[in-house]
Motif scaffolding. Structure first.
Motif, PDB file in Angstrom:
ATOM      1  N   ARG A 362       8.652 -25.606  -2.040  1.00  0.00           N
ATOM      2  CA  ARG A 362       8.686 -24.352  -3.041  1.00  0.00           C
ATOM      3  C   ARG A 362      10.118 -24.430  -3.680  1.00  0.00           C
ATOM      4  O   ARG A 362      10.434 -24.050  -4.724  1.00  0.00           O
ATOM      5  CB  ARG A 362       8.294 -23.018  -2.330  1.00  0.00           C
ATOM      6  N   ALA A 368       4.682 -24.078  -7.955  1.00  0.00           N
ATOM      7  CA  ALA A 368       3.434 -24.695  -8.469  1.00  0.00           C
ATOM      8  C   ALA A 368       3.140 -25.745  -7.744  1.00  0.00           C
ATOM      9  O   ALA A 368       1.873 -26.239  -7.196  1.00  0.00           O
ATOM     10  CB  ALA A 368       3.654 -24.788  -9.898  1.00  0.00           C
ATOM     11  N   ALA A 369       4.383 -26.697  -7.294  1.00  0.00           N
ATOM     12  CA  ALA A 369       3.968 -27.999  -6.660  1.00  0.00           C
ATOM     13  C   ALA A 369       3.732 -27.612  -5.376  1.00  0.00           C
ATOM     14  O   ALA A 369       2.818 -28.384  -4.590  1.00  0.00           O
ATOM     15  CB  ALA A 369       5.413 -28.733  -6.627  1.00  0.00           C
ATOM     16  N   LEU A 371       2.188 -25.051  -4.129  1.00  0.00           N
ATOM     17  CA  LEU A 371       0.850 -24.216  -4.207  1.00  0.00           C
ATOM     18  C   LEU A 371      -0.388 -25.528  -4.237  1.00  0.00           C
ATOM     19  O   LEU A 371      -1.374 -25.700  -3.552  1.00  0.00           O
ATOM     20  CB  LEU A 371       0.531 -23.483  -5.399  1.00  0.00           C
ATOM     21  N   ALA A 372      -0.013 -26.473  -5.122  1.00  0.00           N
ATOM     22  CA  ALA A 372      -0.927 -27.715  -5.301  1.00  0.00           C
ATOM     23  C   ALA A 372      -0.953 -28.576  -3.884  1.00  0.00           C
ATOM     24  O   ALA A 372      -1.854 -28.842  -3.288  1.00  0.00           O
ATOM     25  CB  ALA A 372      -0.195 -28.779  -6.291  1.00  0.00           C
ATOM     26  N   GLU A 373       0.221 -28.577  -2.920  1.00  0.00           N
ATOM     27  CA  GLU A 373       0.324 -29.193  -1.912  1.00  0.00           C
ATOM     28  C   GLU A 373      -0.568 -28.431  -0.876  1.00  0.00           C
ATOM     29  O   GLU A 373      -1.446 -29.167  -0.127  1.00  0.00           O
ATOM     30  CB  GLU A 373       1.559 -29.185  -1.537  1.00  0.00           C
ATOM     31  N   THR A 374      -0.619 -27.186  -0.941  1.00  0.00           N
ATOM     32  CA  THR A 374      -1.645 -26.307   0.154  1.00  0.00           C
ATOM     33  C   THR A 374      -2.963 -26.550  -0.505  1.00  0.00           C
ATOM     34  O   THR A 374      -3.805 -26.386   0.538  1.00  0.00           O
ATOM     35  CB  THR A 374      -1.224 -25.008   0.050  1.00  0.00           C
ATOM     36  N   GLY A 375      -3.485 -26.856  -1.565  1.00  0.00           N
ATOM     37  CA  GLY A 375      -4.627 -26.929  -1.910  1.00  0.00           C
ATOM     38  C   GLY A 375      -5.299 -27.747  -1.038  1.00  0.00           C
ATOM     39  O   GLY A 375      -6.536 -27.771  -0.772  1.00  0.00           O
ATOM     40  N   ARG A 391      -0.011 -19.249   0.889  1.00  0.00           N
ATOM     41  CA  ARG A 391      -0.538 -18.992  -0.485  1.00  0.00           C
ATOM     42  C   ARG A 391      -0.299 -17.845  -1.429  1.00  0.00           C
ATOM     43  O   ARG A 391      -0.015 -18.038  -2.487  1.00  0.00           O
ATOM     44  CB  ARG A 391      -2.185 -19.633  -0.621  1.00  0.00           C
TER      45      ARG A 391
END
Lengths: 431, 147
Positions: A362, A368-369, A371-375, A391
């Motif tokens: 982060r 944003a990057a 969050l995408a990683e946690t997805g 998240r």
């Protein structure tokens, strides 16, 4: 395995509430400090006594019983009588007398206790000190024993805890601990688990098992909840064990790595709680950190890393060192931390470690990057409260308040830890 | 200490065996023979057993012996052979088993050594001198339990 982040709990995570952490640091009543001193004296001698008695009796279980009797007697009598000048000789005499009692009552002990009868004085008293505690640790942490038994045995035999102390620390019944110990000792005898340091070709695997036990103990103590604050500080026992192992195996980088990791965490202990509540790393008063201890632990880590045999504990310690050495949250070297997480994931892949990496990401690549990683971790970590708390943090940073609140509520459902619940509630209240 | 190594076979291993070419299979048997040769000094006997379908189980008690065809426990994992070994301790047995090239599961079971003058527990009915298949002194026959 490595007992590292994939141990189910992961290491306390930078920037987020400590997992399951809560407890208020112990506020000792009068007398509690004295008891802790007694515990330390016992700990310094119990393992040596066990090693000597195993050598004299040739029987792990008998020796262990005698040590436990001596420890219980010491904790009963020393508070009133004072700690003797030679605690080791005192403990030996009690154990030996107990052995002689057994001998009178039970024929079967005759052979086992023969050497003990001959050895009247504490054998270390004449300078012929021999420290058998390393082999003791390897026996107690043998992979043919169940994990809980390894922990209980190590605490009882190497650290000199009583069954009652172990039961209180783990919130289990005393009878349960006693039964674990009894079964483990029977198993050592019957399965033929040896009492020795493993051969060089098998040492790496076996050392991993030992380190996993110490790391679990540390987590157990470090994350202890408030209602356990008055019981044994297992984090202290874990540090002591790691130091014992490091003293016996100074060339093993992962041993030094684990010791540095434990010391770096503990050096920040005073800032982890305020008014009974858990304080997140970013909000901690860094002036409360023990700078001298951090420097010493970081020094040990640097010397260890120079050996160029990296491992999960060294890498985790390096990550904690990055935080510990930063003057403030803003000054943290996030690039370095992401890099260290990449290396850690390479050696010990685990979804929890990937989640930790996302937190660091982060600050280098943006929320944003991250969050995408946690997805990508949803499938594996959907039952893990810190997944949702992380998240929530990221969603809030992106202005997605509604989704953030939903994630915080999910996290709240998944943790029972009072301190963590307080942090989450506060965030929800702020909206 | 004395242990019996129980070699345990699984359906997956049987499938793997079937999938091997004759040359590969021959090589595997060779490696098993090598393993037995390497550990000859520790081996005190042992045999490969015929498939569990060949077993006969007798249940005693109640109204007398009841004879059943098949093994005493129905399961996918079956004991396919055994070896009796004499080693210093569990670690030595574990080291032996670590490079066992055959079936994927090995149980290491200590042999109960009777204390002189006492009655061995749970071994009632066994002939004096130990369980059936008592030490022969000779290393186990080659082509031991692979599958």
């Amino acid at each position: 395995m490595g007992g590292a982040p994939e141990s189910g709990r992961g290491e306390p995570r930078p920037g987020e509430p400590r997992q399951a952490g809560s407890g208020v640091p112990a506020r000792p009543e009068p007398g509690a400090a004295a008891h802790r001193t007694l515990d330390r004296v016992v700990r310094d001698h119990a393992g040596r006594l066990a090693g000597t008695l195993i050598r004299l009796t040739g029987d792990f279980a008998t020796a262990e019983d005698l040590v436990q009797d001596a420890v219980v007697a010491a904790l009963r009598r020393w508070p009133a009588e004072g700690v003797p000048d030679r605690p080791d000789a005192w403990l030996y005499t009690v154990a030996r007398n107990r052995g002689l009692d057994l001998l009178r009552r039970e024929e079967t002990y005759r052979e086992k206790l023969a050497q003990l009868v001959r050895q009247e004085d504490w054998p270390h008293g004449r300078g012929g000190a021999r420290d058998d505690r390393l082999r003791l640790v390897f026996t107690c942490c043998h992979p043919a024993l169940p994990r809980e038994a390894r922990i209980a045995l190590t605490l009882r035999v190497v650290c000199g805890l009583t069954t009652a102390q172990i039961a209180r620390a783990f919130l289990v019944r005393e009878a349960t601990v006693a039964q674990r110990i009894t079964r483990a000792k029977r198993r050592i005898a019957e399965a033929g688990i040896p009492y020795r340091v493993p051969a060089p070709d098998e040492q790496a695997d076996r050392l991993t098992e030992v380190l996993a036990v110490i790391y679990l103990l540390f987590n157990e103590g470090y994350l202890a909840t408030a209602d356990r604050a008055d019981s044994r500080d297992l984090a202290d026992d874990a540090e002591w064990l790691a130091a014992l192992l490091h003293g016996a195996m100074p060339a093993e980088p992962e041993v030094a790595g684990l010791l540095a990791l434990i010391r770096l965490h503990r050096a920040r202990g005073a800032a982890r709680f305020r008014d009974g509540g858990l304080v997140r790393l970013r909000d901690q008063d860094r002036s409360l950190w023990d700078r001298a201890a951090i420097e010493r632990a970081a020094g040990l880590l640097v010397r260890t890393i120079r050996r160029r045999r990296p491992g999960p504990y060294q890498l985790q310690a390096a990550i904690v060192a990055c935080h510990a050495e930063a003057g403030s949250w803003e000054e943290t070297d996030w690039e370095q931390i992401v890099l260290l997480y990449d290396m850690l994931l390479h050696l010990a892949p685990s979804p929890v470690t990937r989640l930790h990496r996302a937190v660091a990401l982060r600050y280098t690549a943006g929320p944003a990057a991250a969050l995408a990683e946690t997805g990508a971790l949803a499938a594996e970590l959907s039952g893990y409260h810190l997944f949702h708390a992380t998240r929530a943090d990221l969603l809030r940073a992106l202005g997605r308040r509604g989704e953030a609140a939903a994630a915080d509520r999910r996290a709240l459902e998944l943790t029972a830890n009072p301190a963590e619940r307080a942090v989450l509630r506060e965030r929800l209240d702020r909206g | 200490m004395k242990y019996v190594l129980l070699f345990v076979d699984t359906p997956e291993f049987q499938d793997e065996l079937q999938a091997l070419s004759p040359a590969e299979r021959a090589r595997l048997f060779e490696r098993v023979d090598e393993w037995f040769a390497e550990h000859a000094g520790r081996l005190r006997g042992g045999q490969k057993l015929r498939a569990p379908e060949s077993a006969t189980t007798v249940r005693l008690g109640g109204g007398g012996p009841v004879v059943v065809d098949g093994p005493f426990v129905e399961g996918k994992e079956v004991v396919s052979g055994y070896a009796e070994v004499e080693v210093a301790d569990l670690d030595e047995a574990l080291r032996m088993v670590a490079d066992w090239p055959g079936c994927p599961v090995v149980e290491i079971r200590p042999v109960e050594v009777p204390v002189p003058g006492s009655v061995p527990q749970g071994a009632a009915g066994l002939p004096a001198g130990g369980p059936a298949g008592a030490p022969t002194g000779a290393p186990a026959a080659p082509s031991g339990p692979v599958g």
